[in-house]
Design a protein around this motif. Structure first.
Motif, mmCIF file in Angstrom:
data_model
loop_
_atom_site.group_PDB
_atom_site.id
_atom_site.type_symbol
_atom_site.label_atom_id
_atom_site.label_comp_id
_atom_site.label_asym_id
_atom_site.label_seq_id
_atom_site.Cartn_x
_atom_site.Cartn_y
_atom_site.Cartn_z
ATOM 1 N N VAL A 225 32.488 45.342 48.378
ATOM 2 C CA VAL A 225 33.606 44.919 49.422
ATOM 3 C C VAL A 225 33.924 45.698 50.662
ATOM 4 N N GLN A 226 32.779 47.143 50.730
ATOM 5 C CA GLN A 226 32.355 48.749 51.180
ATOM 6 C C GLN A 226 31.399 47.682 52.547
ATOM 7 N N GLU A 227 30.459 47.328 51.599
ATOM 8 C CA GLU A 227 29.725 46.318 52.359
ATOM 9 C C GLU A 227 30.204 45.032 53.205
ATOM 10 N N LEU A 228 30.979 43.985 52.633
ATOM 11 C CA LEU A 228 30.770 43.174 53.236
ATOM 12 C C LEU A 228 32.080 43.609 54.378
ATOM 13 N N ALA A 229 32.752 44.435 54.399
ATOM 14 C CA ALA A 229 33.405 45.197 55.408
ATOM 15 C C ALA A 229 32.566 45.554 56.487
ATOM 16 N N LYS A 230 31.641 46.248 56.531
ATOM 17 C CA LYS A 230 30.523 46.087 56.886
ATOM 18 C C LYS A 230 29.936 45.359 57.800
ATOM 19 N N GLU A 231 29.171 44.331 56.806
ATOM 20 C CA GLU A 231 29.072 42.963 57.454
ATOM 21 C C GLU A 231 30.052 41.930 58.315
ATOM 22 N N GLY A 232 31.565 42.228 58.340
ATOM 23 C CA GLY A 232 32.213 42.160 59.867
ATOM 24 C C GLY A 232 33.303 41.359 58.580
ATOM 25 N N TYR A 233 33.550 41.172 58.057
ATOM 26 C CA TYR A 233 34.526 39.830 56.906
ATOM 27 C C TYR A 233 35.058 40.252 57.122
ATOM 28 N N LEU A 234 36.283 38.976 56.423
ATOM 29 C CA LEU A 234 37.223 39.555 57.105
ATOM 30 C C LEU A 234 38.677 39.640 55.395
ATOM 31 N N ASP A 262 43.124 51.089 45.470
ATOM 32 C CA ASP A 262 41.271 51.537 45.959
ATOM 33 C C ASP A 262 40.212 50.762 47.404
ATOM 34 N N LEU A 263 40.962 49.687 46.784
ATOM 35 C CA LEU A 263 40.351 48.301 47.404
ATOM 36 C C LEU A 263 41.385 48.518 48.963
ATOM 37 N N ASN A 264 43.335 48.493 48.528
ATOM 38 C CA ASN A 264 43.852 49.271 49.801
ATOM 39 C C ASN A 264 43.298 49.584 50.939
ATOM 40 N N LYS A 265 42.202 51.347 50.542
ATOM 41 C CA LYS A 265 41.685 51.782 51.588
ATOM 42 C C LYS A 265 40.599 51.887 52.204
ATOM 43 N N ILE A 266 40.260 50.624 51.809
ATOM 44 C CA ILE A 266 39.037 49.628 52.051
ATOM 45 C C ILE A 266 39.381 49.496 53.509
ATOM 46 N N ASN A 267 38.464 49.526 54.876
ATOM 47 C CA ASN A 267 38.825 49.170 56.558
ATOM 48 C C ASN A 267 38.619 47.023 56.195
#
Ligand code: SAH
Ligand code: SF4
Ligand code: F3S
Length: 477
Positions: A225-234, A262-267
């Motif tokens: 999920v962190q990687e997806l956030a980095k790649e710009g997934y919303l 824990d996922l709630n803390k990911i941007n």
């Protein structure tokens, strides 16, 4: 060396229902070197049926195929390999696949090198593999849900042996990490958090086709999920047949509520999950959902029936009252939550009173949408052998009555947003009217509004002007 498929592994429902409690093996995927380039100048097409689990599997198969050099096509006549990723949940899901297999049989005349593969949940059934062998000789490769990561090897063997490649494992299953994935969408992603199901609802084939409940390690999920956030997934949708059982098999004292927290803390702006089981939905999960953050205020909570005697025969392990109790808790902590559900009508010997209890539950729970089904007997499941004196017309009438009530809830649920400004993740142009954009709100409501193409893939504020049964109509705020 090619494998000898003459003594192929065929499915066995009896084997598939065993739960041996052996440790789950984690397989780290490595693309076999000799397969690279296998797909050069070749095109693939994947036809996906069934649930989000299958959509996610298809994205992994597409990832493997592209790593081998294949390119995607959306035209049957242009494809060198057509893969049917199938669903076995109801008879009509299977009939559609058989119909389509028949329809495209002729393509082989124009392209003799065309390969056809059948995978997913249908090949996990003994009967299906027999039927395909006898009546659908156009199918070259058959494999199940446990071995999609071997797709490259199967293609290689099919090209070089020119024989049928059949390998279906009836086992509890492993976890395969590190598969390449070609995601269908640029802003929304599926993330499997667990595989399989141990519930054995008496009508359902899934525990036989998907193996036992097995959870991915939290660090693997969080990293993805962190990687997806980095790649710009919303938006990320967490997948599992019973996500509320997440972590139970890991014995590390880490639950679904911990994962959500824990996922709630990911941007990343939006986290969704499916599917929840009412028995396993616990207070801790409701409390984390109530913190909101990136966890969306929508819950799909399949109830299946409102009759306690039917719920018992279904092996759902909760009563109507317990279900409604969870709904009250949800509404108390998340007052604006949107609740949707799944309901089966016409379960064997469902009486008028049983059906009335379902209608009553629907009214009390105030659902804002539902998938409704007529019971379909699945060979090998306990309910397929239950005595049933209810005729088909009664079942169809019940479905119509239920759908009418559900649609009223759908409209009511949409109406509450009239006049409000909502956040819409824009998916693209509306299929019905290219002048409109379409997307979903946090509450999972479809909104159509006029807007510029450049808004696609963004979250935008839209003022809702009018609610209809299936969608909201708005203007950009
Ligand atoms: N794991 C999820 C979804 C399973 S399949 C859950 O437990 O809710 C999706 C839906 O298909 C189920 O919720 C159920 O309503 C329906 N379904 C499953 N088996 C069926 C059958 N044999 N006949 C009719 N509907 C069925
Ligand atoms: Fe099927 Fe029940 Fe498992 Fe859902 S929880 S997949 S309905 S057995
Ligand atoms: Fe169908 Fe298999 Fe999903 S039976 S609903 S594709 S788990």
């Amino acid at each position: 060396m090619n494998k000898d498929y003459s003594k192929y592994f065929t499915p066995s429902l009896k084997e598939a229902r065993k739960r041996l409690n052996k440790n789950v093996e984690i397989i780290e995927y490595n693309l076999p070197k000799h397969l690279i380039g296998l797909g050069e100048n070749k095109k693939y097409l994947i036809k996906t049926y069934g649930c989000q689990g299958n959509l996610a599997d298809s994205e992994k198969m597409a990832g493997i195929l592209e790593a081998l050099g294949y390119q995607e096509t959306f035209d049957d006549a242009d494809a060198d390999i057509i893969i049917f990723n199938t669903c076995a949940i109801r008879e009509n899901a299977e009939s559609r696949v058989f119909g389509e297999l028949g329809r495209i049989k002729g393509l082989k005349k124009h392209n003799p090198n065309l390969l056809m593969a059948l995978c997913g949940c249908m090949p996990q059934e003994e009967k299906v593999v027999d039927v395909v062998m006898k009546k659908y000789p156009q199918v070259d490769i058959i494999f199940g849900t446990h071995n999609i990561y071997k797709l490259g090897e199967y293609l290689y063997d099919a090209y070089f042996t020119k024989e049928k490649v059949i390998e279906v494992f009836s086992k509890e299953g492993d976890i395969v990490e590190g598969l390449p994935t070609k995601r269908d969408h640029h802003t929304k992603a599926w993330v499997n958090i667990m595989y399989g199901c141990d519930e054995f609802c008496t009508y359902c084939i899934v525990p036989y086709t998907r193996g036992k409940e097995r959870s991915r390690h939290p660090e693997d999920i969080l990293a993805e999920v962190q990687e997806l956030a980095k790649e710009g997934y919303l938006e990320v949708t967490l997948l599992g047949q019973n996500v509320n059982a997440y972590g139970k098999d890991l014995n590390i004292n880490y639950t679904f509520a911990n994962l959500l927290d824990d996922l709630n803390k990911i941007n990343i702006p939006r986290i969704r999950f499916t599917t929840s089981h009412p028995r396993d939905l616990d207070d801790a999960t409701i409390e984390v959902m109530a913190k909101r953050g990136n966890i969306m205020p929508h819950l799909h909570l399949p109830v299946q029936s409102g009759s306690n005697s039917i719920l018992k025969k279904m092996n759902r392990k909760y009563t109507k009252e317990e279900y409604l109790d969870k709904v009250s808790k949800l509404r108390k902590l998340i007052p604006d939550i949107s609740l949707t559900t799944d309901i089966i009508v016409g379960f064997p010997n469902e009486s008028d009173e049983d059906f009335a209890a379902t209608l009553d539950l629907v009214t009390q729970a105030n659902f804002e949408g539902a998938y409704t089904f007529i019971f379909s007997p699945r060979e090998g499941t306990p309910a397929s052998k239950y005595e049933d004196n209810i005729d088909n017309n009664t079942k169809k009438e019940r479905l119509l009555t239920l759908n009418k009530l559900i649609n009223e809830g759908f409209l009511r649920g949409n109406k509450r947003f009239e006049g409000q400004v909502v956040k819409v993740l824009v998916d693209g142009k509306s299929a019905k009217d290219p002048n409109l954009l379409t997307g979903y709100t946090g509450h999972n409501k479809v909104v159509n509004f006029p807007g510029d193409e450049e808004l696609i893939g963004k979250i935008v504020d839209v003022k809702v002007e009018k609610a209809y049964t299936w969608h909201l109509r708005g203007i950009k705020n």
